[in-house]
Design an enzyme around this catalytic site. Structure first.
Site, PDB file in Angstrom:
ATOM      1  N   ALA A  57      -2.519  -9.560  -6.497  1.00  0.00           N
ATOM      2  CA  ALA A  57      -1.981 -10.690  -7.252  1.00  0.00           C
ATOM      3  C   ALA A  57      -0.949 -10.158  -8.243  1.00  0.00           C
ATOM      4  CB  ALA A  57      -3.087 -11.430  -7.985  1.00  0.00           C
ATOM      5  N   VAL A  83      -3.560  -5.441  -9.178  1.00  0.00           N
ATOM      6  CA  VAL A  83      -2.473  -6.058  -9.945  1.00  0.00           C
ATOM      7  C   VAL A  83      -1.130  -5.541  -9.427  1.00  0.00           C
ATOM      8  CG1 VAL A  83      -1.454  -6.350 -12.226  1.00  0.00           C
ATOM      9  CG2 VAL A  83      -3.956  -6.254 -11.959  1.00  0.00           C
ATOM     10  N   LYS A  84      -0.267  -6.461  -9.037  1.00  0.00           N
ATOM     11  CA  LYS A  84       1.072  -6.094  -8.576  1.00  0.00           C
ATOM     12  C   LYS A  84       2.055  -6.135  -9.750  1.00  0.00           C
ATOM     13  CE  LYS A  84       2.623  -7.579  -4.577  1.00  0.00           C
ATOM     14  NZ  LYS A  84       3.019  -8.508  -3.490  1.00  0.00           N
ATOM     15  N   ILE A  85       2.780  -5.039  -9.902  1.00  0.00           N
ATOM     16  CA  ILE A  85       3.747  -4.891 -10.984  1.00  0.00           C
ATOM     17  C   ILE A  85       5.113  -4.594 -10.371  1.00  0.00           C
ATOM     18  CG2 ILE A  85       4.394  -3.500 -12.988  1.00  0.00           C
ATOM     19  CD1 ILE A  85       1.868  -4.964 -13.555  1.00  0.00           C
TER      20      ILE A  85
END
Length: 215
Positions: A57, A83-85
């Protein structure tokens, strides 16, 4: 090589999961927007299906502080959340901070090997080179995936490579041959992999011949 589905469509995710085809789910803001549903509702449904694999996400902030706060909230939703950054300087700051807290991070929208090296050094668990999007602009996305694979192997980097924007089964085969860890793709590519006219013809012939067997 593991297969992830790049989708927020619950029916597609369930179908792929029930086939045993996928080991994880990736999403991004564009994919979420297509479903015309609340983000929290989509993620809740996905976590009910994908109980034993990563669910990616993405944050929306562009400053490190905002990304860190969003990342903490996303990670708190479910133990499987990654967590997508985005691969920007502020993003690298957030990767360092979140990874130091034990939160799994994927650095996304990677279009060069130097970006992948920086992401790995910042603490990313995953890096996501966009294979298909490079092909779309006349470059070779597979070359980038191979370059990152070679560098990570040479340096003993254990960050996993998630080949993104996979367009067709040929991409999948080539990525598997070079040892990429994960390929993420839409449901239609998974179905293209599953189907073959020769297989369908053979099954049809078997059934036709069976009808000739005395009953």
């Amino acid at each position: 090589m593991k297969i992830f589905i790049d989708s927020a469509n619950i029916a597609d995710i369930r179908a792929a999961y029930d086939m045993g085809a996928i080991s994880g789910v990736t999403t991004n803001p564009s994919i979420i927007s297509r479903e015309n549903r609340k983000f929290d509702d989509i993620i809740a449904d996905v976590t009910e299906i994908m109980v034993d694999g990563p669910i990616f996400a993405e944050v929306l902030s562009l400053d490190a502080e905002g990304m860190i706060e969003e990342g903490k909230k996303l990670a708190a939703i479910n133990k499987n959340i990654v967590v997508k950054i985005p691969m920007i300087p502020e993003g690298l700051k957030a990767v360092k901070a979140l990874s130091s807290l034990g939160i799994n991070v994927c650095v996304t929208v990677i279009f060069s090997a130097p970006q992948a090296i920086l992401a790995a050094n910042a603490g990313a668990r995953y890096v996501a080179p966009f294979v298909g999007r490079l092909d779309d602009i006349g470059e070779n996305g597979l070359d980038l995936a191979q370059e990152i694979r070679d560098i990570f192997d040479a340096q003993g980097i254990d960050t996993m490579i998630v080949a993104a924007s996979v367009r067709h089964p040929v991409h999948v085969v080539e990525l598997a041959k070079m040892g990429v860890d994960i390929a993420t793709m839409p449901f239609k590519v998974i179905m293209q992999m599953a189907k073959n006219p020769n297989t369908e013809g053979a099954v049809k012939k078997f059934l036709e011949d069976w009808e000739k067997v005395p009953k």
